[in-house]
Structure formats: C-alpha cells, structure tokens
Design a protein around this motif. Structure first.
Motif, PDB file in Angstrom:
ATOM      1  N   ASN A 108       0.826  -1.205   0.000  1.00 46.59           N
ATOM      2  CA  ASN A 108       0.000   0.000   0.000  1.00 46.59           C
ATOM      3  C   ASN A 108       0.859   1.254   0.000  1.00 46.59           C
ATOM      4  O   ASN A 108       0.579   2.227  -0.698  1.00 46.59           O
ATOM      5  CB  ASN A 108      -0.930  -0.004   1.222  1.00 46.59           C
ATOM      6  N   GLU A 109       1.932   1.226   0.789  1.00 50.45           N
ATOM      7  CA  GLU A 109       2.847   2.359   0.806  1.00 50.45           C
ATOM      8  C   GLU A 109       3.530   2.522  -0.542  1.00 50.45           C
ATOM      9  O   GLU A 109       3.727   3.637  -1.025  1.00 50.45           O
ATOM     10  CB  GLU A 109       3.892   2.163   1.909  1.00 50.45           C
ATOM     11  N   LYS A 110       3.867   1.392  -1.178  1.00 52.34           N
ATOM     12  CA  LYS A 110       4.537   1.452  -2.475  1.00 52.34           C
ATOM     13  C   LYS A 110       3.623   2.068  -3.534  1.00 52.34           C
ATOM     14  O   LYS A 110       4.037   2.926  -4.317  1.00 52.34           O
ATOM     15  CB  LYS A 110       4.972   0.044  -2.883  1.00 52.34           C
ATOM     16  N   VAL A 111       2.357   1.641  -3.557  1.00 52.62           N
ATOM     17  CA  VAL A 111       1.403   2.188  -4.526  1.00 52.62           C
ATOM     18  C   VAL A 111       1.186   3.674  -4.273  1.00 52.62           C
ATOM     19  O   VAL A 111       1.110   4.480  -5.206  1.00 52.62           O
ATOM     20  CB  VAL A 111       0.069   1.419  -4.449  1.00 52.62           C
ATOM     21  N   ALA A 112       1.102   4.068  -3.009  1.00 51.14           N
ATOM     22  CA  ALA A 112       0.902   5.477  -2.669  1.00 51.14           C
ATOM     23  C   ALA A 112       2.070   6.330  -3.155  1.00 51.14           C
ATOM     24  O   ALA A 112       1.873   7.432  -3.673  1.00 51.14           O
ATOM     25  CB  ALA A 112       0.711   5.625  -1.168  1.00 51.14           C
ATOM     26  N   LEU A 113       3.301   5.813  -2.997  1.00 47.10           N
ATOM     27  CA  LEU A 113       4.476   6.552  -3.447  1.00 47.10           C
ATOM     28  C   LEU A 113       4.482   6.710  -4.969  1.00 47.10           C
ATOM     29  O   LEU A 113       4.749   7.793  -5.494  1.00 47.10           O
ATOM     30  CB  LEU A 113       5.751   5.836  -2.999  1.00 47.10           C
ATOM     31  N   LEU A 114       4.173   5.624  -5.668  1.00 44.89           N
ATOM     32  CA  LEU A 114       4.153   5.684  -7.129  1.00 44.89           C
ATOM     33  C   LEU A 114       3.101   6.664  -7.615  1.00 44.89           C
ATOM     34  O   LEU A 114       3.331   7.424  -8.568  1.00 44.89           O
ATOM     35  CB  LEU A 114       3.890   4.287  -7.705  1.00 44.89           C
ATOM     36  N   THR A 115       1.945   6.659  -6.982  1.00 40.51           N
ATOM     37  CA  THR A 115       0.882   7.587  -7.358  1.00 40.51           C
ATOM     38  C   THR A 115       1.311   9.022  -7.119  1.00 40.51           C
ATOM     39  O   THR A 115       1.073   9.912  -7.944  1.00 40.51           O
ATOM     40  CB  THR A 115      -0.402   7.277  -6.567  1.00 40.51           C
ATOM     41  N   GLN A 116       1.970   9.248  -5.989  1.00 38.97           N
ATOM     42  CA  GLN A 116       2.424  10.593  -5.656  1.00 38.97           C
ATOM     43  C   GLN A 116       3.441  11.097  -6.679  1.00 38.97           C
ATOM     44  O   GLN A 116       3.367  12.242  -7.133  1.00 38.97           O
ATOM     45  CB  GLN A 116       3.036  10.605  -4.254  1.00 38.97           C
ATOM     46  N   ILE A 117       4.382  10.242  -7.060  1.00 43.46           N
ATOM     47  CA  ILE A 117       5.397  10.636  -8.025  1.00 43.46           C
ATOM     48  C   ILE A 117       4.772  10.890  -9.395  1.00 43.46           C
ATOM     49  O   ILE A 117       5.137  11.836 -10.098  1.00 43.46           O
ATOM     50  CB  ILE A 117       6.494   9.557  -8.114  1.00 43.46           C
ATOM     51  N   LEU A 118       3.834  10.038  -9.781  1.00 43.77           N
ATOM     52  CA  LEU A 118       3.181  10.213 -11.075  1.00 43.77           C
ATOM     53  C   LEU A 118       2.505  11.574 -11.151  1.00 43.77           C
ATOM     54  O   LEU A 118       2.562  12.261 -12.167  1.00 43.77           O
ATOM     55  CB  LEU A 118       2.156   9.104 -11.303  1.00 43.77           C
ATOM     56  N   GLU A 119       1.875  11.977 -10.061  1.00 41.38           N
ATOM     57  CA  GLU A 119       1.165  13.253 -10.059  1.00 41.38           C
ATOM     58  C   GLU A 119       2.120  14.432  -9.881  1.00 41.38           C
ATOM     59  O   GLU A 119       1.902  15.509 -10.441  1.00 41.38           O
ATOM     60  CB  GLU A 119       0.121  13.248  -8.940  1.00 41.38           C
ATOM     61  N   PHE A 120       3.186  14.239  -9.104  1.00 44.53           N
ATOM     62  CA  PHE A 120       4.064  15.350  -8.746  1.00 44.53           C
ATOM     63  C   PHE A 120       5.126  15.616  -9.797  1.00 44.53           C
ATOM     64  O   PHE A 120       5.534  16.756 -10.012  1.00 44.53           O
ATOM     65  CB  PHE A 120       4.734  15.052  -7.395  1.00 44.53           C
ATOM     66  N   GLY A 121       5.595  14.581 -10.479  1.00 46.01           N
ATOM     67  CA  GLY A 121       6.681  14.743 -11.450  1.00 46.01           C
ATOM     68  C   GLY A 121       8.015  14.319 -10.867  1.00 46.01           C
ATOM     69  O   GLY A 121       8.146  14.083  -9.667  1.00 46.01           O
ATOM     70  N   GLN A 122       9.012  14.211 -11.735  1.00 49.79           N
ATOM     71  CA  GLN A 122      10.333  13.759 -11.322  1.00 49.79           C
ATOM     72  C   GLN A 122      11.408  14.705 -11.843  1.00 49.79           C
ATOM     73  O   GLN A 122      11.301  15.259 -12.929  1.00 49.79           O
ATOM     74  CB  GLN A 122      10.601  12.345 -11.852  1.00 49.79           C
ATOM     75  N   THR A 123      12.460  14.842 -11.060  1.00 46.04           N
ATOM     76  CA  THR A 123      13.630  15.635 -11.458  1.00 46.04           C
ATOM     77  C   THR A 123      14.470  14.808 -12.439  1.00 46.04           C
ATOM     78  O   THR A 123      14.637  13.605 -12.243  1.00 46.04           O
ATOM     79  CB  THR A 123      14.467  15.993 -10.222  1.00 46.04           C
ATOM     80  N   PRO A 124      14.995  15.417 -13.503  1.00 46.68           N
ATOM     81  CA  PRO A 124      15.816  14.649 -14.454  1.00 46.68           C
ATOM     82  C   PRO A 124      17.027  14.012 -13.788  1.00 46.68           C
ATOM     83  O   PRO A 124      17.496  14.472 -12.746  1.00 46.68           O
ATOM     84  CB  PRO A 124      16.256  15.714 -15.474  1.00 46.68           C
TER      85      PRO A 124
END
Length: 908
Positions: free
Chosen positions: A529-545
């Motif tokens: 559950n924590e893993k899915v939450a993190l992935l969802t957060q990153i998908l919405e927030f974006g990533q640094t190159p």
C-alpha cells in the motif's frame, strides 16, 4: 473510438469480445447495439459500432452483481435466446464520446442493469469467471492489495501465452530472446511479449491492441536508452531517428535483467555502425555550434531519462522570453529574457523570501517548493487542445476549471512569477513548428471563464501576429546570442551540479526528496500500500531529471558580430557577416584557407621522405620561409635539413644524450633544443654554433614552449618552469639572461606541455596520466583531470572567429590508453572521449578533425564529433613520433621511429 486512455491509471486491458448491448429487454422498444466488449482490470467497457452511441464504462468497484443465466435460474430474466448472455448491475456508469464528441464523461448514478450477449456463447463461462475474479480484486480495501491481485492475474495470463512465431517477418529469422514486458505510452502501459531475432525487435500485445504485433527493424535503430520508469530501472526506449523527440517504442520490463539483456542484444547489433553519444559529446558539438540550443536541450533530456511516453518525465525546456506585453519583441535587450541562472521559483524575490522562511522552519527532509517544474498535469495543461483525451484520463473524465486552463501566455507567465505553488517550466512544443497546441481546432468545449468568455485559442502576446509567428519568434529567442551565452546556467540547475546538494540549496533549487533519482528505494518498501501510494504521488508530482553533470557546465563559444539561428529543421546556420566582399580582411581569407585545408585534410599526399637520423625523431621546427627544417632525435643530434638542396646542411651534438624537442625563436636566428641531460641548449643559426646553455632541471627536459620572451620547460623532475629570457648577442659573446618566474610543481614526471594562444593558460600532462590546467599569471592550478595513462601529447584548440580574438577553450590529449580526450579549459570537464585501436603518438587538430600519427606509422584522420576514423594514410614503418604543420594547414612534416622525416602536401 476505443483507446487505452479510457482506462484508469495503472489499469490493464485484457481481452475483447464481439457482443450486443441489449437495452429494454422484453419491452416493446427493446434495442440491440452491436459492438466490442472490453474486459479490463478495473472496468468493463462496451464500444458500440454506431459512433452516435456513447462508449459505456462500468467500474467494477461500482458493480452490485455480474450474473449469467445459470447463476440464478429461479429469478432468470431471460425467456428466450439466452445463449451467451450475462447481466451487470451497477450503481454508477460513465458515458463517453456520445455522438463521437470528445467531452467530459457523463456520469449516470443510481442502480442500472446492463445486459450483454456474446457472439461466441461458448466463452460466456470464462468471461463471467474472469469478471468475478477482477471484481473481487476491485473490492479489496487497500490499493496495494488490489494492485498485487491484479498483477498476479496479469502474470498468470502472460505465463499461459507466448510470442506467436508465425508473426516473424521471415521464416529464416533466428530467435535470440523472448520475455514479458509492457509497451509504455503516455499514462498507460500495455502488457505483452517481447521477442528479438537477428533482424527484428517484436512486441506482441496480450490483447492484440492497437495491432497484433509491433515490429522494429534492427537495421533502422539509431539510438537506444535505458530508462527509469516508476522510479525503477526497468525501461528501454528505442529510436529509429537521430533527432526526433518521440521514440518508436518504449518498453517496461518486469526485471532489470531482461531489460539489460535486450539492451545488450540491440546495442551489439548496432554498435558497428552507430556511435553512442554521451552528454559530453553533445556538449562539444553544442559548444562548437554544430547543433542548436534546441537540439542540445533535446539530447540532454533524452540522456536524463526524459521521454514523451512518460508524462511524469516529459522533456523540460526553459521559459526564455520574459516580455509578453510589448508590441515588438526586441532580442537585443537583456531585459527581454528570463534570468536563466535562477529557477522559476527564485525569479520573484518577494515570493522567494516567503518560501525560504517556510523552508527554514520546515523539519527534515526540507524542500523549498511544494510542486515541481514538470509534471503530467503541467504537460497536459499546455497540450489539452491537441490531447484532450489525455487530460480526461488524468483527471477522471473531467477538464480542469476554465479559469485554470492555459488561456494566455501573459497570464501563465505572470502566474509562474507570482503564484504561490506554480513553478512550471515549458515543454519542447514551444520551440517547434507545430502550433496546433495553441489553437482549439477540435472545437472542444473547455468551459466558460468567470467573465463569461469561452475558452478557445490561447491568447498570444502583442508581438506575435499568430501562432506560427509566436513559435518562430520563440525559436529565434532560444537560439539568440543572449540565450547561447547563458543557457549553461539553466543546464546547471536542471541537469547539472546545482540540481542536488549544497549547490542546489545555494541556488534555491530544492524540491521534494521523492522527485530525485535515488530519493526512494522501492525494493526496500515491503508494504504494497505504501509502495502504490508513493508511485501515485510521483506520477502526479513529477520527477527531477537524472543528473548529467557534477561540475559547472561550460559556456558556449559565441562568435561576435554573428548570430546563431535555427532553420525549420533545427539546424544551425551562421548569419551573413556585415562586411562586404570588397572589404574582406586578411584574417577572413586566412580563416577560409584554413577551413578549406581541414575540410580536405584526407587528401594529404606524401611528397618526399628522407632518412636523416640514426634514432627516432623527437622534434621538428621549420623556419618562417620554410626553407630549413630542424629536427632533434634520440641519437643526440640537432640537424638542419635544406628543402631546396634536399641535403643535411648541419649536424650538431650538444651531449651524448637524447634531445627531446626543439623550437625556433622569432626572427629565425636561434634554435632551442631540450635534452635528456637536464639542459636546454641555444644554437645560433647565423653563426652555426652553440650560443648558450640553460641548466634548469634536475632530470631530463621533456618538452619546451616559447611565447613573448618566455620559455616554458617541462621535465621528468616533476616540474614545469617558466623563464623570462633576455636574448644574448653572439657577436659580442653576450650570454642569454634567464630569470625563473614560476615553478609549477607536479607529483610525478611531466611528459608534455602546451600553451594557449593568449599565453595565460598552460596545460601539462604527466607520466601517470594527470592533466593539469594552470593559470600562468598566478602559477596556480585551475583544474586537474585524471586520464589514467601515460600522456604522449596535449594541445589547445585555438578557435578563430571573424573579427574575434583567438580563444582557447578546449584541450585535446592522447596517451597509452589509445583515447583522445577533450577537456573544457573553463571548467576542467572531460567533454569527449574517442577510443582508437592503437596509441596515437602525436596530432594536430582544428577542434573538429584530428590528424594523428599512430604507433603503427599511419597518419589517421579522425572525425572527433562522430568518434570515428575517416581516413588512414600509410606513412612510416614505425611509430610517428613528431609532427609539424604550417599556419595554412596545407603542409605537414612528420618524423618517426624509422629515423625518417616525411613531407606531406594537400592535393585538392
């Protein structure tokens, strides 16, 4: 009309069945709509053949029951023709693309029953069983449990299938590898099987969508990149073009071993005819003006894991223009441009002060900005007019509020400057040629703003006459001199040394820790559950190159009185000089002749050759007239060879030890030779005798240079010494006067040195492979680079521009490791490395092309940017140990271990 964008994020499309959707069953107005029933991991989707009818999407989590007739015979609603029928009772359903219009999804709430009849009745049992299984997964309370169960179902389906070998293009193809993977497109992934043969790369989707098989011919592959997808090193992207933004296929694997094996197979296939480019090699091309600012940013994005197929890592481009109110865009005024040395969040001092106050009070881990400069939402904010279905997918079937849409360039820029949470940069489309993303050509109903105005085309600044003109002026701004002079500052923030650590803090460039590569280790998180939450957060927030540079990025080399512009194909061109043909200067003609010579350097032909020494030749110097050639050798002699009489006119021995190099002082009156006996000898050409001795070192002198009355000597005693030399007068027996100005200490023996044209920077190379760049005026080291090999030769590149003084920006070295390495003098960064198949002992170069003398005796001509040999010319029978080239670069003299000197001329 169906696309994977109708699915939820992280949802899979498993299978489809031809079926009828029956409405008002048993009533007088009973109707049947023929279409395709899609079974997905979180929903049932029915796509009618009739485009007027809406697509029906039934979320499995909203289902009350899924029944076939045999499930409950007592209350069977079927009275006739029950073959292949089942019913779905649900509390909510979405109606999509009614009358084939792209619009927000229509939500129908309340209990409804939907009756479907499969064409193939024999599949009913399997379909209903699969739906029950997926329904149970959707009803689990925790998202992690749902994801785990759906993943298990997917892997089971993949395990029961394999790639259909009948899909091979040729029956003679040899299979090299087969594995499971997912094809990645924006917001969605599609599972299937990957297959690699000796000729093709195949992907066969599990669901047969969008086509039964995708084929990439390996011969067409031009670039291949390993990707980080969902914070994991599982992605692989393949390009069949050199410069396109979008790839031909993006694959995500279930383990990194499969990804790496496939990468190896493809890379092995293409390595013989494709040069792998690094960030440093692209940097060299950019610095020289061989690629535009746009192309360089595109390459950096590619190398930093940015991809058009991953909206959380979409290519990021900078805001360039800061003026959206003037009627004319003046690209000669610095105030027209955004400050590229600062991130968007630091451009407004008042806002930055508020953010820093919050940052100082924040517990660890700290971050300055609550949102990122690139995220899926920001990408689709710009592209909603051409990619509305992506926005609907990301936002659960809705467009954003009309007042928050991309309505105006000026408003968007102002909000990026003043908004409390808006720090977004731009996307590549702002600097390309397709302006459709600025125009509502699809006539989408994007809502009505508070003032009552409908959202239509993007409002452009006054200086743009239309969308195409806006893009044209944006391109001109990106390629302008101001941006070319400052783009490296923005690269430092996004891809470089100011991206992380203390430099990022000092530059006010700190984002949430989860956005950085390595910010979280998903493998260490055991709670699904924590893993899915993190992935969802990153998908919405974006990533640094991904960070590409860890030291300051070098500036671009900008010729004055010239401007860099980009044509429609993004190639670089140099604007015409303001000087008329009748006013052409001597420097222009010299530069043109040098350019012509280097463009034809492969036409170098052997003119004459003479064996004049008893051992290997170590140095060559030629008088200004070109009539006399002086050479030194390990046989301890200095010889003077006459080109006119083709004879040795003088032979001088200063000691019984080898001479290592020679040079002629201005005026052609004196030759200086360095010796392994620790001394430097001055020989008078006019009087034919030794004029002076400088006993300046404690070990062999390996190399000497001369400039403006100063002598620079390198030695195996681990020093380079700088001498001020007052010439003597041979007629009055007045000796030279030597004053030691500086002593540059090294840890080990110094093999070679070279000076820049301005006589301010000296480069030295040691026997252990360390290159040091020194400021001669202060006798201090500016940079050191470890090349880990014995250095044979190093040489500055002195770049000449029209009406621009000589500027030494790059240093080329070579040694026992067979590598040519280019170092940026300003930063000390290694920006290019090209490997030869044998050591190169000496060379000349113009910044792009290298003429080298090899260990085997060949002259080799190298395309430095392409990283390959373009010509091999037979020469000496042993190593080429010394090389001289005239100022016009059309005459070359080489010396070798075979004791010969060879005269070469260009034959156009």
């Amino acid at each position: 009309r169906f696309s994977l964008l109708l699915l939820n994020l992280e949802e899979y499309y498993f299978e489809q069945h031809t079926a009828n959707h029956i409405i008002n069953k048993g009533c007088r107005d009973e109707r049947k709509f023929r279409g395709s029933l899609k079974i997905c991991s979180k929903s049932i989707i029915f796509e009618p053949d009739d485009n007027i009818q809406p697509i029906i999407k039934i979320p499995l989590r909203d289902c009350v029951s899924i029944k076939a007739p045999e499930d409950n015979e007592a209350s069977n609603p079927f009275t006739r023709d029950t073959s292949g029928r089942f019913s779905v009772v649900c509390n909510q359903v979405f109606l999509i693309r009614e009358r084939n219009i792209i619009a927000p999804y229509k939500t129908v709430r309340g209990r409804t029953e939907h009756l479907f009849q499969l064409d193939v009745a024999g599949k009913l049992g399997d379909v209903v069983q699969n739906l029950h299984q997926l329904y149970r997964a959707s009803c689990l309370d925790k998202m992690g449990d749902q994801a785990a169960m759906i993943t298990a179902i997917l892997q089971s389906r993949l395990a029961r299938t394999s790639f259909d070998k009948n899909r091979f293009q040729s029956i003679s193809e040899t299979l090299h590898m087969e594995c499971k993977a997912e094809m990645v497109t924006p917001l969605v992934t599609n599972p299937g099987h990957v297959c690699v043969t000796d000729a093709n790369l195949y992907f066969q989707p599990l669901n047969g969508y969008p086509k039964p098989v995708v084929r990439i011919t390996l011969q067409n592959v031009r670039r291949i990149y390993k990707r980080r997808h969902g914070l994991m090193p599982l992605g692989l992207e393949v390009f069949c073009t050199e410069n396109d933004l979008c790839s031909d296929i993006y694959l995500k694997f279930y383990n990194y071993q499969d990804r790496d094996e496939l990468y190896f197979l493809i890379a092995t296939y293409i390595e013989n005819h494709i040069t792998e480019h690094t960030a440093e090699s692209y940097m060299l091309q950019w610095q020289r003006g061989h690629i535009s600012n746009y192309q360089y940013l595109l390459h950096l994005n590619n190398l930093a894991d940015r991809s058009c197929n991953d909206l959380s890592q979409y290519p990021v481009f900078p805001w360039i223009i800061a003026d959206y109110s003037s009627s004319v865009l003046d690209l000669t005024k610095p105030e027209t441009f955004r400050d590229l040395s600062k991130p968007i969040g630091a451009l407004n001092k008042e806002r930055l002060d508020r953010l820093l106050t919050r940052y100082r009070e924040m517990p660890e881990p700290k971050f300055m900005y609550g949102s990122h400069y690139s995220s899926p939402g920001y990408v689709l904010f710009y592209l909603v007019r051409v990619a509305p279905e992506y926005m609907l997918c990301l936002q659960n079937g809705k467009f954003d509020h009309a007042d928050r849409m991309f309505n105006s360039l000026a408003e968007t820029w102002k909000n990026c400057l003043d908004g409390a949470t808006d720090f977004k940069e731009l996307i590549p489309e702002f600097y390309e040629n397709d302006s459709s993303f600025l125009v509502n050509s699809l006539k989408l109903d994007l809502g009505k703003r508070q003032g009552g105005k409908m959202v239509e085309d993007v409002e452009l600044p006054p200086w743009a006459s239309g969308p195409d003109d806006f893009l044209q002026k944006s391109q001109e701004a990106l390629e302008s001199q101001y941006v070319s002079e400052h783009l490296h500052e923005w690269i430092d923030l996004i891809f470089g040394y100011k991206q992380k650590g203390s430099e990022a803090v000092a530059a006010h460039n700190v984002f949430h820790p989860l956005t950085y590569e390595g910010g979280v280790d998903l493998n260490s998180i055991m709670d699904p559950n924590e893993k899915v939450a993190l992935l969802t957060q990153i998908l919405e927030f974006g990533q640094t190159p991904k960070q590409l540079f860890t030291i300051p990025h070098p500036r671009r080399i900008i010729p004055k009185l010239k401007s860099l512009s980009r044509t429609s194909s993004h190639s670089v061109s140099i604007a015409e000089s303001p000087v008329s043909p009748n006013e052409e200067s001597f420097e222009d003609l010299t530069e043109e002749s040098i350019t012509l010579a280097w463009n034809n350097i492969a036409k170098l032909k052997l003119d004459e050759q003479y064996k004049i020494h008893k051992e290997a030749i170590t140095g060559i110097a030629v008088t200004c007239s070109g009539s006399s050639v002086f050479t030194t050798s390990q046989d301890s002699t200095l010889k003077m060879f006459s080109k006119e009489s083709k004879t040795i006119q003088r032979s001088v021995s200063f000691s019984n030890m080898a001479l290592s190099s020679c040079l002629i002082l201005p005026g052609d009156t004196t030759v200086i030779s360095s010796s392994w006996d620790n001394h430097i000898y001055f020989y008078s050409i006019a009087f034919g005798r030794q004029q002076d001795i400088l006993m300046g070192h404690d070990d062999a002198v390996s190399k000497i240079c001369w400039c403006d009355g100063r002598l620079y000597s390198a030695s195996w005693d681990s020093t380079v010494k700088v001498w001020h030399c007052v010439p003597g007068e041979i007629s009055s027996n007045k000796k030279h006067h030597f004053e030691l100005l500086a002593e540059l200490e090294h840890d080990v023996s110094v093999n070679t040195i070279d000076l820049n044209a301005a006589n301010t920077i000296l480069a030295s190379g040691t026997k252990e492979g360390t290159i040091s760049v020194w400021d001669v005026t202060t006798a201090t080291v500016l940079h050191q680079t470890e090349c880990l090999n014995v250095l044979f030769c190093c040489c500055f590149f002195c770049l000449l521009f029209f009406f621009f003084c000589t500027d030494s920006r790059h240093l080329l070295s070579t040694g026992e490791d067979c590598c040519f390495k280019v170092i940026d003098v300003q930063t000390g960064m290694l920006i290019s490395s090209v490997t030869a198949d044998e050591p190169q002992r000496c060379f000349k170069w113009d910044g792009n092309t290298i003429l080298s003398g090899s260990q085997s005796g060949e002259l080799q001509i190298w395309d430095l940017l392409g990283g390959k040999v373009i010509e091999r010319i037979k020469g000496h029978t042993g190593a080429v140990t010394s090389m001289w080239m005239n100022e016009q670069c059309n005459s070359v003299i080489t010396g070798g271990e075979d004791k010969q000197i060879m005269f070469w001329k260009l034959q156009y």
